[in-house]
Enzyme design. Structure first.
Site, PDB file in Angstrom:
ATOM      1  N   LYS A 177       0.827  -1.196   0.000  1.00 40.34           N
ATOM      2  CA  LYS A 177       0.000   0.000   0.000  1.00 40.34           C
ATOM      3  C   LYS A 177       0.867   1.254   0.000  1.00 40.34           C
ATOM      4  O   LYS A 177       1.920   1.294   0.630  1.00 40.34           O
ATOM      5  CB  LYS A 177      -0.902   0.015   1.241  1.00 40.34           C
ATOM      6  CG  LYS A 177      -2.062  -0.976   1.171  1.00 40.34           C
ATOM      7  CD  LYS A 177      -2.980  -0.798   2.363  1.00 40.34           C
ATOM      8  CE  LYS A 177      -4.195  -1.711   2.263  1.00 40.34           C
ATOM      9  NZ  LYS A 177      -5.114  -1.529   3.410  1.00 40.34           N
ATOM     10  N   ARG A 248      -2.696 -13.253   7.696  1.00 41.69           N
ATOM     11  CA  ARG A 248      -1.699 -12.197   7.879  1.00 41.69           C
ATOM     12  C   ARG A 248      -1.674 -11.737   9.338  1.00 41.69           C
ATOM     13  O   ARG A 248      -0.607 -11.519   9.909  1.00 41.69           O
ATOM     14  CB  ARG A 248      -2.039 -11.035   6.938  1.00 41.69           C
ATOM     15  CG  ARG A 248      -1.176  -9.789   7.079  1.00 41.69           C
ATOM     16  CD  ARG A 248      -1.536  -8.853   5.936  1.00 41.69           C
ATOM     17  NE  ARG A 248      -1.210  -7.456   6.189  1.00 41.69           N
ATOM     18  CZ  ARG A 248      -0.044  -6.883   5.913  1.00 41.69           C
ATOM     19  NH1 ARG A 248       0.938  -7.609   5.415  1.00 41.69           N
ATOM     20  NH2 ARG A 248       0.157  -5.602   6.129  1.00 41.69           N
ATOM     21  N   HIS A 271       3.806  -1.745   7.255  1.00 48.68           N
ATOM     22  CA  HIS A 271       2.977  -0.698   7.835  1.00 48.68           C
ATOM     23  C   HIS A 271       3.758   0.606   7.931  1.00 48.68           C
ATOM     24  O   HIS A 271       4.920   0.615   8.341  1.00 48.68           O
ATOM     25  CB  HIS A 271       2.510  -1.098   9.239  1.00 48.68           C
ATOM     26  CG  HIS A 271       1.473  -2.165   9.232  1.00 48.68           C
ATOM     27  ND1 HIS A 271       1.220  -2.969  10.315  1.00 48.68           N
ATOM     28  CD2 HIS A 271       0.595  -2.557   8.269  1.00 48.68           C
ATOM     29  CE1 HIS A 271       0.252  -3.822  10.023  1.00 48.68           C
ATOM     30  NE2 HIS A 271      -0.139  -3.587   8.790  1.00 48.68           N
TER      31      HIS A 271
END
Length: 304
Positions: A177, A248, A271
């Site tokens: 992401k 996950r 993250h």
């Protein structure tokens, strides 16, 4: 206003490296907001109209969305998109966007992810493999779930792998992401599961073709893995939270329970924020106190 929206979305793609699914969600959220304003204000939309938006206008929109059944979490996401677009528009066209930007998002309780127990994660992989009567499909499904759990990948990241990832190397370079790139170690069972699938698959694994294939040879749809896991969890008596994403969660939680460093797990998951990683892990108070007692200098001084 639609042209302005298209330009803003183009910038989000270019500057934020926003995923196409994120851009699509932004577009839908903002088109809904703009459509509401047309009816609510009774006039065409332009910079002047946007500059006259008040706090009561924003509350009316939020009440309209709640009446449509939009949950607080989704409404908070919509409001975030609205604020981003209006702030950009205000900067470009020179109007005061304070009433929009100061609108408070609805409160909602963040749902903590539910990882599987260690035995349940292993049982899920074994059970997924026997759901199909076609051997290569069973091997494929087991390989995908093993990669999710063994490497901590998102389902989109696993299914986005191409044939040049086979055989799986010692490490995978994953773009997640926000365009964030990370290096993920690959454990032996994940390499073995993918190798077993590739050996049985009736397709040539070329570099630019998908690694995980559907029955017709195209890229495997995430829904296929969700469905096979749904069947497996019913057989195993696991809750509805036993989804592909739960593998996950389980990866992160089980690493932390085994003494893994939270910051390292953050890197493995990709993250941007450590707070996000903390939300992906399930650690009881006893485990936290054990780490505290063993690591804090003052706590250790009484034992030395």
């Amino acid at each position: 206003m639609r042209d302005a929206l298209d330009r803003w979305l183009t910038q989000r793609r270019a500057l934020d490296n926003a995923a196409e699914a994120t851009v699509t969600a932004y577009r839908a959220d903002l088109l809904g907001f703009l459509a509401f304003l047309v009816g609510h204000l009774g006039e065409g939309l332009g910079p002047a109209a946007m500059g006259r938006l008040s706090t009561s206008d924003m509350r009316a929109w939020m009440a309209h969305e709640r009446a449509r059944g939009v949950q607080a979490r989704s409404l908070a996401r919509q409001l975030s998109a609205v604020k981003g677009f209006v702030a950009w528009l205000a900067d470009r066209d020179g109007f005061d966007a304070t009433p929009v930007l100061t609108t408070r998002a609805p409160r909602f309780q963040r749902r903590l992810p539910r990882p599987l127990a260690r035995d349940a994660a292993r049982a899920m992989i074994d059970t997924v493999e026997v759901q199909s009567q076609t051997s290569w499909i069973g091997a494929r499904d087991a390989a995908v779930v093993t990669v999710l759990y063994g490497c901590g990948l998102r389902i989109s990241e696993a299914l986005g792998l191409n044939g040049d990832a086979s055989p799986l190397p010692d490490v995978l370079r994953i773009t997640g992401k926000g365009g964030r790139e990370r290096v993920v170690p690959v454990i032996g069972p994940a390499r073995d599961a993918v190798a077993a699938y590739v050996a049985l698959a009736p397709f040539e694994m070329t570099a630019d073709e998908p690694l995980f294939r559907g029955t017709r040879g195209g890229r495997l749809n995430p829904r296929a893995i969700a469905k096979v896991m749904e069947n497996a969890r019913m057989q195993l008596g696991l809750p509805a939270t036993a989804t592909p994403h739960a593998m996950r969660h389980s990866f992160a939680t089980h690493l932390l329970e085994a003494g893994g460093d939270l910051r390292a797990i953050q890197e493995l998951l990709g993250h941007a924020s450590l707070a996000t990683t903390q939300g992906y892990t399930s650690v009881d108070t006893a485990r936290l106190m054990e780490v505290y007692d063993n690591a804090h200098p003052l706590a250790r001084r009484g034992k030395d």
